[in-house]
Design a protein around this motif. Structure first.
Motif, short mmCIF file in Angstrom:
data_model
loop_
_atom_site.label_atom_id
_atom_site.label_comp_id
_atom_site.label_asym_id
_atom_site.label_seq_id
_atom_site.Cartn_x
_atom_site.Cartn_y
_atom_site.Cartn_z
N MET A 151 -2.40 -3.21 7.73
CA MET A 151 -3.40 -4.67 6.80
C MET A 151 -4.60 -4.53 7.72
O MET A 151 -5.48 -4.05 8.28
N ARG A 152 -5.69 -4.41 5.56
CA ARG A 152 -7.16 -4.91 6.69
C ARG A 152 -8.15 -5.58 7.44
O ARG A 152 -8.32 -6.28 7.76
N ASP A 153 -7.33 -6.79 7.06
CA ASP A 153 -7.59 -8.59 8.21
C ASP A 153 -5.79 -8.99 8.13
O ASP A 153 -4.99 -8.84 7.79
N PRO A 154 -6.53 -10.89 9.24
CA PRO A 154 -4.76 -11.10 8.53
C PRO A 154 -4.03 -11.03 7.31
O PRO A 154 -2.92 -11.26 7.67
N TYR A 155 -4.49 -11.22 6.09
CA TYR A 155 -3.81 -11.35 5.20
C TYR A 155 -4.34 -10.59 4.17
O TYR A 155 -2.73 -10.65 3.11
N THR A 156 -4.52 -9.40 3.79
CA THR A 156 -4.67 -9.06 3.26
C THR A 156 -4.08 -6.99 3.71
O THR A 156 -4.55 -6.30 4.47
#
Length: 286
Positions: A240-245
């Motif tokens: 995960m790069r951020d909470p969505y990506t």
């Protein structure tokens, strides 16, 4: 419990001496310490060029050599204990221990401290080298040749964010068993990124899922994820790069791709029937 053949140096005819009395074999041998002296070396399950690539060994890795036969060395890698066959030409004696690692995607070994000369070899991210003489522009290696000094870091100098390392490999082509910017697979991406942050990781997805991090609940909405969380399917993993990506090397894009986790989840479920098997969170760096 049946030993994992990926991690066990044992065949019906030959096994490591420390397995005597544990695994039956015709002969037992002590391993000889060797070092990988090619930029990248393909490790295969059989001693043949048309055999698949299980993983890759990087320059400077150490291994125990149990057999040298017809151009192939049967080895166990020290870094992740993987067992298989490497070209004997990619191996050499264990010279001075590594002092630095390559912190960029790719660097060259030159025959002299001159960037205009044809390189002797190319070093991937994570390769280990032994520096005999540091230099302002080029470092001289104990093994011969020169590497651009700014591309090297001391072994105890690690990256603070392994996701940043993985992001540098965005758009690298997908390669089954690959572990470099020339080609990488999903678990290879995780392993080399974690290695740059000083975190040891197994090689394959199933082993990583068992060994890494603490489990998080897998909910329909996948709420509460953070940068650095690892998302596992059977036979696949992403970061995960951020909470969505999600960042992952995958055979759909045939490269390291960044996309919404929700989109990847729907596609993988539709194409393979596989659902997310676990989400793991690594402990924060001290």
């Amino acid at each position: 419990m049946t030993p994992d053949p990926r991690l066990t140096p044992a065949r019906p005819d030959l096994a490591a001496a420390q397995l005597r009395g544990k695994i039956k074999a015709e002969h037992y041998v002590e391993g000889r310490l060797v070092r990988v002296c090619a930029g990248l070396a393909d490790l295969r399950p059989r001693p043949a060029q048309d055999s698949p690539i299980d993983t890759q060994a990087l320059y400077g890795e150490t291994a125990l050599l149990y057999e040298d036969s017809e151009g192939w060395g049967w080895v166990q890698l020290d870094r992740d204990l993987y067992v298989g066959y490497l070209s004997i030409n990619a191996l050499c004696g264990a010279y001075a221990p590594p002092s630095h690692w390559v912190k960029v995607n790719r660097s060259f070994i030159y025959p002299a401290p001159n960037m205009k000369l044809p390189p002797l070899d190319a070093l991937p991210l994570g390769a280990r080298v032994s520096v005999a003489e540091p230099g302002e522009n080029f470092a001289r290696l104990h093994s011969g040749g020169f590497v651009f000094s700014a591309h090297l870091a001391l072994l105890d100098e690690t990256e603070s964010d392994f996701v940043t390392v993985a992001e540098r490999l965005l758009n690298a082509p997908y390669l089954w068993g690959g572990k470099s910017s020339l080609g990488v697979d999903c678990s290879g991406l995780v392993q080399i990124a974690l290695d740059a942050a000083g975190i040891r990781s197994p090689r394959d997805t199933d082993l990583q899922e068992k060994a890494l991090g603490d489990p998080l609940p897998v909910s329909d909405g996948l709420a509460g994820l953070k940068r650095g969380d690892l998302v596992f399917w059977r036979g696949h993993v992403g970061i995960m790069r951020d909470p969505y990506t999600l960042l992952h090397a995958n055979a759909h894009h045939m490269q390291v791709a960044s996309e919404p986790l929700a989109a990847a989840r729907r596609r993988i479920s539709a194409s393979t029937g596989a659902e997310i098997s676990s989400i793991k969170r690594l402990a924060p760096a001290c």
